[in-house]
Design an enzyme around this catalytic site. Sequence first.
Site, mmCIF file in Angstrom:
data_model
loop_
_atom_site.group_PDB
_atom_site.id
_atom_site.type_symbol
_atom_site.label_atom_id
_atom_site.label_comp_id
_atom_site.label_asym_id
_atom_site.label_seq_id
_atom_site.Cartn_x
_atom_site.Cartn_y
_atom_site.Cartn_z
ATOM 1 N N HIS A 55 0.850 -1.203 0.000
ATOM 2 C CA HIS A 55 0.000 0.000 0.000
ATOM 3 C C HIS A 55 0.874 1.237 0.000
ATOM 4 O O HIS A 55 2.100 1.133 0.110
ATOM 5 C CB HIS A 55 -0.998 -0.014 1.168
ATOM 6 C CG HIS A 55 -0.413 0.057 2.540
ATOM 7 N ND1 HIS A 55 0.416 -0.912 3.055
ATOM 8 C CD2 HIS A 55 -0.524 1.001 3.524
ATOM 9 C CE1 HIS A 55 0.763 -0.585 4.295
ATOM 10 N NE2 HIS A 55 0.211 0.584 4.597
ATOM 11 N N HIS A 57 1.402 3.902 1.969
ATOM 12 C CA HIS A 57 1.915 4.646 3.124
ATOM 13 C C HIS A 57 3.439 4.777 3.057
ATOM 14 O O HIS A 57 4.130 3.826 2.679
ATOM 15 C CB HIS A 57 1.492 3.971 4.433
ATOM 16 C CG HIS A 57 0.060 4.240 4.795
ATOM 17 N ND1 HIS A 57 -0.645 3.471 5.696
ATOM 18 C CD2 HIS A 57 -0.798 5.209 4.371
ATOM 19 C CE1 HIS A 57 -1.881 3.953 5.813
ATOM 20 N NE2 HIS A 57 -1.994 5.000 5.013
ATOM 21 N N ASP A 59 5.791 4.618 5.134
ATOM 22 C CA ASP A 59 6.627 3.625 5.813
ATOM 23 C C ASP A 59 6.600 2.274 5.097
ATOM 24 O O ASP A 59 7.118 1.277 5.621
ATOM 25 C CB ASP A 59 6.217 3.474 7.289
ATOM 26 C CG ASP A 59 4.809 2.950 7.475
ATOM 27 O OD1 ASP A 59 3.888 3.457 6.805
ATOM 28 O OD2 ASP A 59 4.614 2.017 8.278
ATOM 29 N N HIS A 60 6.031 2.235 3.879
ATOM 30 C CA HIS A 60 6.049 1.014 3.063
ATOM 31 C C HIS A 60 6.680 1.238 1.685
ATOM 32 O O HIS A 60 7.076 0.282 1.042
ATOM 33 C CB HIS A 60 4.630 0.449 2.924
ATOM 34 C CG HIS A 60 4.069 0.059 4.257
ATOM 35 N ND1 HIS A 60 3.987 -1.248 4.672
ATOM 36 C CD2 HIS A 60 3.643 0.803 5.305
ATOM 37 C CE1 HIS A 60 3.511 -1.276 5.913
ATOM 38 N NE2 HIS A 60 3.300 -0.048 6.319
ATOM 39 N N HIS A 113 -7.407 -0.867 5.613
ATOM 40 C CA HIS A 113 -6.378 0.034 6.157
ATOM 41 C C HIS A 113 -6.194 1.198 5.164
ATOM 42 O O HIS A 113 -6.290 2.362 5.534
ATOM 43 C CB HIS A 113 -5.096 -0.763 6.353
ATOM 44 C CG HIS A 113 -3.925 0.024 6.851
ATOM 45 N ND1 HIS A 113 -3.874 0.561 8.114
ATOM 46 C CD2 HIS A 113 -2.748 0.368 6.243
ATOM 47 C CE1 HIS A 113 -2.707 1.193 8.266
ATOM 48 N NE2 HIS A 113 -2.020 1.090 7.144
ATOM 49 N N ASP A 132 -0.072 -4.085 6.167
ATOM 50 C CA ASP A 132 -0.706 -3.590 7.394
ATOM 51 C C ASP A 132 -2.161 -4.045 7.487
ATOM 52 O O ASP A 132 -2.986 -3.370 8.104
ATOM 53 C CB ASP A 132 -0.672 -2.056 7.442
ATOM 54 C CG ASP A 132 0.706 -1.499 7.768
ATOM 55 O OD1 ASP A 132 1.631 -2.295 8.028
ATOM 56 O OD2 ASP A 132 0.839 -0.263 7.756
ATOM 57 N N HIS A 170 4.757 -4.728 10.784
ATOM 58 C CA HIS A 170 5.087 -4.011 12.025
ATOM 59 C C HIS A 170 5.211 -4.959 13.215
ATOM 60 O O HIS A 170 4.517 -5.980 13.272
ATOM 61 C CB HIS A 170 4.012 -2.976 12.374
ATOM 62 C CG HIS A 170 3.974 -1.801 11.450
ATOM 63 N ND1 HIS A 170 4.764 -0.687 11.605
ATOM 64 C CD2 HIS A 170 3.231 -1.581 10.329
ATOM 65 C CE1 HIS A 170 4.509 0.180 10.636
ATOM 66 N NE2 HIS A 170 3.588 -0.332 9.836
HETATM 67 FE FE FE Z 1 2.720 0.695 8.133
HETATM 68 ZN ZN ZN Z 2 0.101 1.512 6.636
#
Ligand code: FE
Ligand code: ZN
Length: 242
Positions: A55, A57, A59-60, A113, A132, A170
């Site tokens: 996805h 985001h 942090d990905h 998400h 996530d 995570h």
């Molecule tokens: Fe994440």
């Molecule tokens: Zn995420």
Amino acid sequence: MLDVVQIAVLNDNYVYLAHDAASGETAVIDPAVSEPVLAEAARRGWTITQILNTHWHPDHVGGNAAIVAATGARVTGPKGEAERIPEISRSVGDGDTVTVGASTARVFDVGGHTLGHIAYAFDADDVLFPGDTLFALGCGRLFEGTPEQMSASLATLMALPDSTRVYCAHEYTQSNARFAVTVEPSNAALSARVVDIDARRAKGLPTVPSTIGEERATNPFVRAGSVAEFARRRAAKDNFRG
Ligand code: FE
Ligand code: ZN
């Protein structure tokens, strides 16, 4: 067979290398950052040939551009979020397949998400990268989707075999565990798992991967009996200070 290597980055993110020794192909799943990922691949003598994103985001996908610049890797990501995936070269969704050397992943749409979130299931390797969507004892927050969508997404993933290893993105397990025991205080499998989780974290060890079988027995979100119950649990966890 895929060799999966876990790289802990930022506060609590896991980035994964999935390496097929026969072909020499190496995919990186959800690179939050580039440097520790490139360093780990180099240390093993592996060349990253692909990036798989679940996805949009940051942090990905935060490492996409630098990894592509360093390696020329091609980037596969969710069709529904293609415009937000840096350097994307292939958009995929439900029913598509992705290959890493001799290993093939089925792609599943698992919105909730984020709306376009996808997961990669390497069936023959017993490996799932749910991003996530599904966490050890938890699930992603509903930033974009509805409880209906997320519970359907979790049900899709829970149809995989119990032996499937769940490489989520995570290390949220201990916080998830504190909430889970409030939902099912007399679930013996959950209590035993929490003891194990606390012991692992006390030694600084990861609690990921878990398995689909463990999640089926202990995860309060996949164990909700209805969408309404799932929605109540998700809302309660959002407000939980354990
Ligand atoms: Fe994440
Ligand atoms: Zn995420």
